[in-house]
Design an enzyme around this catalytic site. Structure first.
Site, PDB file in Angstrom:
ATOM      1  N   HIS A 267      33.970 103.884  15.124  1.00 35.78           N
ATOM      2  CA  HIS A 267      34.819 103.372  14.454  1.00 35.78           C
ATOM      3  C   HIS A 267      33.989 101.574  14.411  1.00 35.78           C
ATOM      4  O   HIS A 267      34.345 101.174  13.177  1.00 35.78           O
ATOM      5  CB  HIS A 267      35.752 102.817  15.867  1.00 35.78           C
ATOM      6  N   GLU A 268      33.294 101.803  15.157  1.00 39.13           N
ATOM      7  CA  GLU A 268      32.428  99.872  14.593  1.00 39.13           C
ATOM      8  C   GLU A 268      31.592  99.917  13.016  1.00 39.13           C
ATOM      9  O   GLU A 268      31.808  99.153  12.089  1.00 39.13           O
ATOM     10  CB  GLU A 268      30.976  99.940  15.816  1.00 39.13           C
ATOM     11  N   HIS A 271      33.626  99.317  11.119  1.00 37.03           N
ATOM     12  CA  HIS A 271      33.904  97.791  10.305  1.00 37.03           C
ATOM     13  C   HIS A 271      32.952  97.314   9.272  1.00 37.03           C
ATOM     14  O   HIS A 271      33.319  96.008   8.453  1.00 37.03           O
ATOM     15  CB  HIS A 271      34.340  96.997  11.433  1.00 37.03           C
ATOM     16  N   GLU A 297      40.943  97.225  10.019  1.00 42.25           N
ATOM     17  CA  GLU A 297      41.281  98.255  11.411  1.00 42.25           C
ATOM     18  C   GLU A 297      41.357  99.462  10.492  1.00 42.25           C
ATOM     19  O   GLU A 297      41.189 100.466  11.113  1.00 42.25           O
ATOM     20  CB  GLU A 297      42.135  98.424  12.129  1.00 42.25           C
TER      21      GLU A 297
HETATM   22 ZN    ZN Z   1      38.159  97.850  15.613  1.00 41.67          ZN
END
Ligand code: ZN
Length: 504
Positions: A267-268, A271, A297
Site C-alpha cells: 500500500h505505502e 503511494h 489512494e
Molecule cells: Zn493510503
C-alpha cells in the site's frame, strides 16, 4: 512587470515554499520514527515555526497580485498549459489560505490538538460522553471554515475541496448510492456461502526479520527505488514524500499475522511510487504535486489489492513465500490465496476487506454530512452509527470503541476526508480495467513472471507525470476514456469473489 515576469516570480516563490515545506517533512518523519521522546517540545517549536513562516510567505499580498497579473494574461488561455494549471491550483490554495481568518486557524489548531488527546483517552475508556463536547466544537469550527471559504449548495463542498478539488456532495451521494446498492447484496451472498477460507494459515509464526526481507523484495520488484526512499517501522504506517529523490514509507510488523506488514508495505509503496515519479523539474509548484487524495489512494490500493491480492502476483511470489516462512510448508497456493481474500463484515474499518470496506466509508460519509448540516446532533451520533451499521452490515455494534470512536479523522478536523478512500478504490479498479484493455492478458503474464515494469510505466505515463495539470475527474477520463464510475470496481469484485466463494 510583464505577465511572463510575474509568472516567473510566482514560480520562484512557489519553489522556495517547496523547499521550506520539504524541511518540515523531514522533521515530521523524524518525529514519528527516530526522535528521542525528550525532543518533543523543541520539535513542536520547530514545526510551528516552519508552518507559520510558510503561511506568512504564501499569504503575502504580493502573491495575490502576481496571480492576478498572470490570470489577466494569455498565459492562462490554454487551460492545460503549465502556466494555466499552476495558476489555477495556486489560486485555489491562496484563496483558502487567505479567506480563513487567522483566529479561526489558531482556534482549529488548538481544539484539534486537544481533541486528539481526549479522543485517545475516550477510546481507551469507551467514554464517548467525554469526547462529545470536542467533536461539537470541531463541527462548529468546520462550519465556520466552510462559510469563510464559500461554497455552493452544501458546506461540505467547501471541506472536500481541500482533499478532492472538483468533487461535490451531489457526485458523492450518487456514487455511494450506486455502490451500496451493489455491495450490500454481494456481501450477503458471500457470507451465506458454504465455501469459506481458512484464515488461520495467516495467523502463525512469521519472524519479523524475514517479513522485512520479503516485503522489501516485493517493494523493489514492483518499482520502489530504495536509492530515493526508505522503509522504517512506526506504530501508524505512512508515506511521506519529502521531495525529488526522497520518499519515506513505514510499516508495522506483527510476528503472528502475515497481512499487516506485507499488504501495508505494498500500500505505502503504491503511494511512494507516485511521489517518486512526479516530475522533479516542477517540484514546489502544483505540476509537481499529486493530483488529489483520491488519486493518491488509487495508487496505493491498485498495488495492494488489484495487483497484490491477485492470483498472478502469487503465482510468482508464493514459491518464494514458502521458502521464507516454514509455517507455510504445508499450505497450498490456493488456500493461501483464498485466505488473503477473506471477506466478512467486521466492525473495524482499517481491518476491512475489499468488498466491505466501502460500506464503512458510506456510513461515515452519511453521518459527517448530517453532523455538518445539523440534521444529526453530536449527542445522537453513537445511536445513529449503530443503527446504520446494523442495516449495512447486519452486525450489532457492542460499544463505541468499535463504533463511532474508532477513527482519528474527525479529531484532527478531517471532515470530508473519508470519501477519498472510496474514490481511491474506484479509481484503482477503473485504471486497472483500462490497463487490461490496453495490454490484454499479457499484463497478467508479466505479473506471473514477476515483471511489473509495463504497469508501472503506464501509471508513470498516465497518472504520475501530470501532477496537478488536470483535476481528478479529467485525469481519470484521459487515462481510462471514461468518467469515474463504480462499474469497473463492482464487476471486479463480483468476478473475483464470485469465483472464490462460488456465488453470483
Ligand atoms: Zn493510503
Amino acid at each position: 512587470m510583464t505577465a511572463a515576469e510575474s509568472y516567473a516570480e510566482l514560480i520562484r516563490r512557489a519553489k522556495d515554499l517547496g523547499v521550506l515545506n520539504s524541511c518540515a517533512a523531514v522533521l515530521g518523519w523524524d518525529h514519528q520514527t527516530y526522535m528521542p521522546t525528550k525532543g518533543g517540545p523543541l520539535r513542536g517549536e520547530q514545526m510551528a515555526f516552519l508552518a507559520s513562516l510558510a503561511h506568512q510567505k504564501f499569504t503575502d499580498p504580493k502573491v495575490g497580485e502576481l496571480l492576478s497579473a498572470v490570470e489577466a494574461s494569455d498565459l492562462v488561455s490554454d487551460p492545460v498549459s503549465d502556466s494555466a494549471a499552476n495558476a489555477r491550483e495556486l489560486r485555489r490554495a491562496y484563496d483558502r489560505a487567505t479567506k480563513i481568518p487567522q483566529s479561526l486557524v489558531e482556534e482549529l489548531a488548538r481544539v484539534t490538538t486537544q481533541a486528539q488527546q481526549v479522543w485517545e483517552q475516550a477510546k481507551k475508556k469507551n467514554d464517548y460522553a467525554s469526547y462529545r463536547p470536542l467533536l461539537e466544537q470541531i463541527v462548529k469550527l468546520k462550519r465556520d471554515e466552510a462559510d469563510a471559504v464559500g461554497y455552493k449548495d452544501h458546506r461540505y463542498n467547501a471541506l472536500i475541496e481541500e482533499y478532492e478539488p472538483g468533487t461535490s456532495v451531489a457526485d458523492l451521494k450518487e456514487l455511494f448510492a450506486g455502490l451500496t446498492a451493489e455491495l450490500a447484496p454481494l456481501v450477503k451472498k458471500i457470507v451465506a456461502s458454504p465455501k469459506q477460507p481458512d484464515k488461520s494459515v495467516l495467523e502463525c509464526e512469521f519472524p519479523i526479520d524475514r517479513q522485512k526481507v520479503f516485503a522489501e523484495a516485493a517493494a523493489v520488484a514492483i518499482g520502489f527505488d530504495f536509492n530515493a526512499g526508505r522503509l522504517d517501522t512506526t506504530a501508524h504506517p505512512f508515506c511521506s514524500g519529502v521531495g525529488p529523490g526522497d520518499c519515506r514509507i513505514t510499516t508495522r510488523y506483527n510476528p503472528r499475522f502475515f497481512n499487516e506488514a506485507f499488504f501495508g508495505v505494498l500500500h505505502e509503496t503504491g503511494h511512494a511510487m507516485y511521489e517518486q515519479n512526479l516530475p522533479a523539474e516542477h517540484f514546489g509548484t502544483p505540476l509537481g504535486v499529486a493530483c488529489s487524495f483520491g488519486i493518491h489512494e488509487s495508487q496505493s490500493r491498485l498495488w495492494e489489492n488489484q495487483v497484490g491480492r491477485g492470483r498472478p502476483f502469487w503465482d510468482h511470489f508464493f514459491p518464494r513465500l514458502k521458502q521464507t516462512f516454514h509455517s507455510l510448508a504445508d499450505v497450498s497456493k490456493e488456500t493461501f490465496y483464498f485466505a488473503i481474500n477473506d471477506v466478512r463484515p467486521s466492525l473495524i474499518r482499517v481491518e476491512a476487506d475489499e468488498a466491505t470496506y466501502n460500506l464503512h466509508i458510506a456510513l461515515r460519509f452519511e453521518l459527517e454530512l448530517a453532523l455538518l448540516s445539523g440534521d444529526l446532533a453530536t449527542g445522537d451520533l453513537p445511536g445513529a452509527w449503530n443503527d446504520r451499521f446494523e442495516t449495512l452490515f447486519g452486525l450489532k455494534v457492542p460499544n463505541d470503541v468499535r463504533g463511532c470512536l474508532q477513527d482519528i479523522h474527525w479529531s484532527f478536523g478531517g471532515i470530508g476526508y473519508f470519501p477519498t478512500y472510496t474514490l481511491g478504490n474506484l479509481y484503482a479498479a477503473q485504471l486497472m480495467d483500462a490497463v487490461r484493455r490496453e495490454f490484454g492478458t499479457g499484463i497478467e503474464d508479466d505479473f506471473r513472471a514477476g515483471d511489473f515494469t509495463r504497469l508501472k510505466g503506464w501509471l508513470n505515463q498516465n497518472i504520475h507525470r501530470h501532477g496537478q495539470r488536470y483535476r481528478a475527474g479529467e485525469l481519470c477520463r484521459r487515462a481510462t476514456g471514461m468518467p469515474l464510475s463504480p462499474k469497473p470496481f463492482v464487476s471486479y469484485l463480483s468476478e473475483k469473489f464470485g469465483a472464490l466463494y462460488g456465488v453470483c
